[in-house]
Design a protein around this motif. Structure first.
Motif, short mmCIF file in Angstrom:
data_model
loop_
_atom_site.label_atom_id
_atom_site.label_comp_id
_atom_site.label_asym_id
_atom_site.label_seq_id
_atom_site.Cartn_x
_atom_site.Cartn_y
_atom_site.Cartn_z
N GLU A 32 7.91 -4.29 -10.43
CA GLU A 32 7.80 -3.29 -9.39
C GLU A 32 8.63 -3.81 -7.97
O GLU A 32 9.38 -2.83 -7.14
CB GLU A 32 6.45 -2.90 -8.88
CG GLU A 32 5.84 -1.94 -10.15
CD GLU A 32 4.37 -2.26 -10.36
OE1 GLU A 32 3.85 -2.93 -9.57
OE2 GLU A 32 3.99 -1.82 -11.38
N PRO B 284 3.50 4.13 -1.38
CA PRO B 284 3.66 4.79 -2.73
C PRO B 284 4.56 4.10 -3.81
O PRO B 284 4.10 4.31 -5.08
CB PRO B 284 4.59 6.11 -2.17
CG PRO B 284 4.34 6.21 -0.80
CD PRO B 284 4.33 5.00 -0.18
N GLU B 285 5.49 3.41 -3.35
CA GLU B 285 6.41 2.65 -4.24
C GLU B 285 5.52 1.50 -5.02
O GLU B 285 5.87 1.08 -6.23
CB GLU B 285 7.55 2.15 -3.69
CG GLU B 285 8.59 3.32 -3.08
CD GLU B 285 8.38 3.90 -1.93
OE1 GLU B 285 8.78 4.73 -1.37
OE2 GLU B 285 7.31 3.19 -1.10
N ARG C 93 11.32 -1.27 -7.23
CA ARG C 93 11.00 -0.23 -6.55
C ARG C 93 10.67 -0.95 -4.93
O ARG C 93 10.44 -0.08 -3.95
CB ARG C 93 9.59 0.32 -6.90
CG ARG C 93 9.85 1.25 -7.96
CD ARG C 93 8.56 1.66 -8.74
NE ARG C 93 7.74 2.45 -7.77
CZ ARG C 93 7.89 3.99 -7.73
NH1 ARG C 93 8.91 4.30 -8.45
NH2 ARG C 93 7.09 4.53 -6.86
N ALA D 72 1.86 0.80 -4.45
CA ALA D 72 0.25 0.70 -4.62
C ALA D 72 0.01 0.93 -6.11
O ALA D 72 -0.98 0.34 -6.49
CB ALA D 72 0.02 1.97 -3.79
N LEU D 73 0.74 1.71 -6.80
CA LEU D 73 -0.09 1.68 -8.35
C LEU D 73 0.76 0.61 -9.27
O LEU D 73 1.68 0.85 -9.87
CB LEU D 73 0.34 3.08 -8.79
CG LEU D 73 -0.05 4.24 -7.99
CD1 LEU D 73 0.14 5.68 -8.55
CD2 LEU D 73 -1.53 4.09 -7.70
N SER D 74 0.16 -0.60 -9.16
CA SER D 74 0.77 -1.76 -9.60
C SER D 74 0.33 -2.12 -11.09
O SER D 74 -0.94 -2.20 -11.15
CB SER D 74 0.60 -2.82 -8.72
OG SER D 74 1.20 -4.03 -9.18
N TRP D 75 1.30 -2.23 -11.85
CA TRP D 75 0.91 -2.82 -13.18
C TRP D 75 1.58 -3.92 -13.64
O TRP D 75 1.00 -4.84 -14.40
CB TRP D 75 1.41 -1.45 -14.24
CG TRP D 75 0.46 -0.18 -14.09
CD1 TRP D 75 1.18 0.89 -13.53
CD2 TRP D 75 -0.75 0.04 -14.41
NE1 TRP D 75 0.22 1.95 -13.55
CE2 TRP D 75 -0.75 1.41 -13.98
CE3 TRP D 75 -1.57 -0.72 -14.93
CZ2 TRP D 75 -2.27 1.93 -14.07
CZ3 TRP D 75 -3.00 -0.06 -15.24
CH2 TRP D 75 -3.18 1.47 -14.68
N THR E 298 0.86 -1.14 -0.08
CA THR E 298 -0.08 -0.10 0.11
C THR E 298 0.86 1.36 -0.01
O THR E 298 0.37 2.36 -0.03
CB THR E 298 -0.91 -0.09 1.25
OG1 THR E 298 -0.27 0.19 2.48
CG2 THR E 298 -1.63 -1.20 1.44
#
Length: 462
Positions: free
Chosen positions: A394, A383-384, A398, A386-389, A381
């Motif tokens: 990642e 910032p590194e 990250r 949370a925006l998972s593609w 959750t």
């Protein structure tokens, strides 16, 4: 706020863990769960199915978390932790000037504390297994085993079997006893080790290979790491170190070749054909000025390999990122390879591939029914992440150890938010600082590079 608490994860009974996703060999699986009991995964599958078939267990929901395999450090030197910072800026073959004298200055307490400190750092970085390549400290190797057990980490424990120019039957006797001593140990897995091929007689290299193969263990040897070592082998044997090991019959699935940074195409073929495993240690290559092992070529050729820290820094995510980054700099940029194995390659070899390389692939390295419950709970959750593609990418690019909420080894919670749950981490660090100063002070260490402050002063004077 994440409602996950330490109390939910501690205890001796079975656990039904329901995270947001489980990292399986085929990739992240949303909506999956795992049942942990008696130190192993009893079941892994869709959460709804496991909740239905295990109604006697209360589901422990882990919102915002990924359950993934623990990292495997395929090459470490646990009793060298007091001198980790001494490696900064130093040229190759540092073992002759730093590690041998440092380990020679350790007594039983300092060897134990050094090993436990290294294990603590490894656990903080998400490693649930470390392969120790053998200590040169004049102590019973069980000191290192005890440190690993007390820290709560799984350890492939090497016994150094060097006998240089004169065959020493006692070395082989000790090797057999070592393999028997830890047979069946839940956390310590015996291994044999030879510092470099030239440190043992040909007969010992052959015999240790045979003993390890019969015991289902590995022999750890630093191979083709430094140009000086390759050249000495060429002068002495007319063969490179890896070629020499093949010539005398020491290559095979039981060999774990550490570093292997200087490989010819023929040697890559030898590795692939014999099933020999490699520990790819990218941070060590950068810190000590070695070449970078051709790990993407190994992956393409089907060479077995894991990732190792060589005691540089204990952070599994940073190690995986260094593995990809080193390949990109050494090989990808000049060939236009924009993927360099991609995220999944390095996660695979940092976990399942690493477990296979160090000889414990049938026991750990994967989230699967029947295997040891060695795993991490990673907060996704932040910032590194949370925006998972593409979560594997990642995690490699990250991820970092600050995102690890919990570390489990053999089904037991060992670390919570970077701190041990059943022993005093800060007290260990404090004692290690005291002992390290004394050990480094009495060791005949020779450094080439000045400290950063001294170097700055010299530069200012110029």
């Amino acid at each position: 706020m994440n409602p996950l608490t330490r109390d939910l994860l501690q205890g001796s009974g079975p656990l039904l863990l329901v995270p947001d996703a489980v990292l399986l060999p085929e990739g992240p699986a949303d909506g999956h769960a795992a049942v942990v009991a008696d130190g192993v995964f009893r079941a892994v599958g869709p959460a709804e199915e496991l909740i239905r078939t295990h109604q006697h267990l209360h589901p422990v929901r882990l919102p915002g978390h990924l359950l993934m395999p623990g990292f495997v450090d395929a090459h470490h030197h646990l009793t060298q932790s007091f001198g980790s910072a001494l490696a900064f800026g130093e040229p190759s073959e540092i073992f002759r000037r730093v590690w041998v004298p440092l380990e020679g200055a350790l007594d039983e307490e300092s060897a134990y504390v050094a090993a436990k400190l290294a294990a603590y750092e490894a656990l903080r970085g998400g490693f649930t297994t470390v392969a120790d390549a053998g200590t040169r400290a004049e102590v019973d190797v069980d000191v290192v085993a005890s440190a690993a057990r007390d820290a709560g980490i799984r350890c492939v424990l090497g016994l150094v079997c060097n006998d240089a120019e004169n065959e020493n039957r006692s070395v082989l006797d000790s090797a057999e006893k070592h393999l028997a001593r830890y047979d069946g140990d839940p956390l310590v897995h015996p291994s044999l080790a030879v510092s470099i091929p030239e440190a043992a007689t040909e007969e010992t290299l052959r015999r240790t290979a045979r003993l390890a193969a019969e015991a289902g263990a590995v022999v750890q040897i630093h191979v083709n790491e430094h140009l000086a070592g390759v050249e000495r082998s060429l002068v002495r044997h007319r063969r490179r170190p890896l070629e020499h090991l093949h010539h005398i019959g020491a290559l095979g699935p039981q060999l774990l070749a550490a570093h292997a940074t200087l490989l010819t195409p023929r040697e890559l073929t030898l590795l692939a054909d014999t099933g020999t495993a490699v520990s790819y240690n990218p941070v060590a290559s950068a810190w000590k000025g070695n070449a970078v092992a051709p790990a993407t070529a190994m992956a393409e050729r089907g060479v077995r390999f894991g990732l190792g820290t060589d005691g540089t820094r204990g952070d599994g995510f940073r190690l995986a990122e260094a593995a990809e980054f080193a390949q990109r700099l050494a090989y990808g940029l000049v060939t236009g390879d924009s993927s360099c194995g991609a995220g999944w390659t390095w996660l695979e070899h940092a976990t399942r591939g690493g477990a296979d390389a160090v000889g414990v692939g049938a026991r750990t390295g994967t989230i699967a029914e029947g295997l040891a419950a060695d795993f991490l709970l990673v907060d996704v959750t932040n910032p590194e992440l949370a925006l998972s593609w593409d979560l594997p990418w990642e995690l490699v690019r990250r991820g970092n150890r600050d995102q690890i909420s919990a570390v489990f080894v053999a089904g037991r919670l060992r670390l919570w938010c970077g701190r041990p749950v059943d022993w005093d981490g800060p007290a260990l660090v404090g004692r290690a600082a005291e002992l390290a100063r004394a050990a480094v002070g009495r060791a005949a260490i020779t450094r080439v590079h000045p400290t950063s402050t001294t170097a700055r002063e010299r530069s200012a004077a110029r």
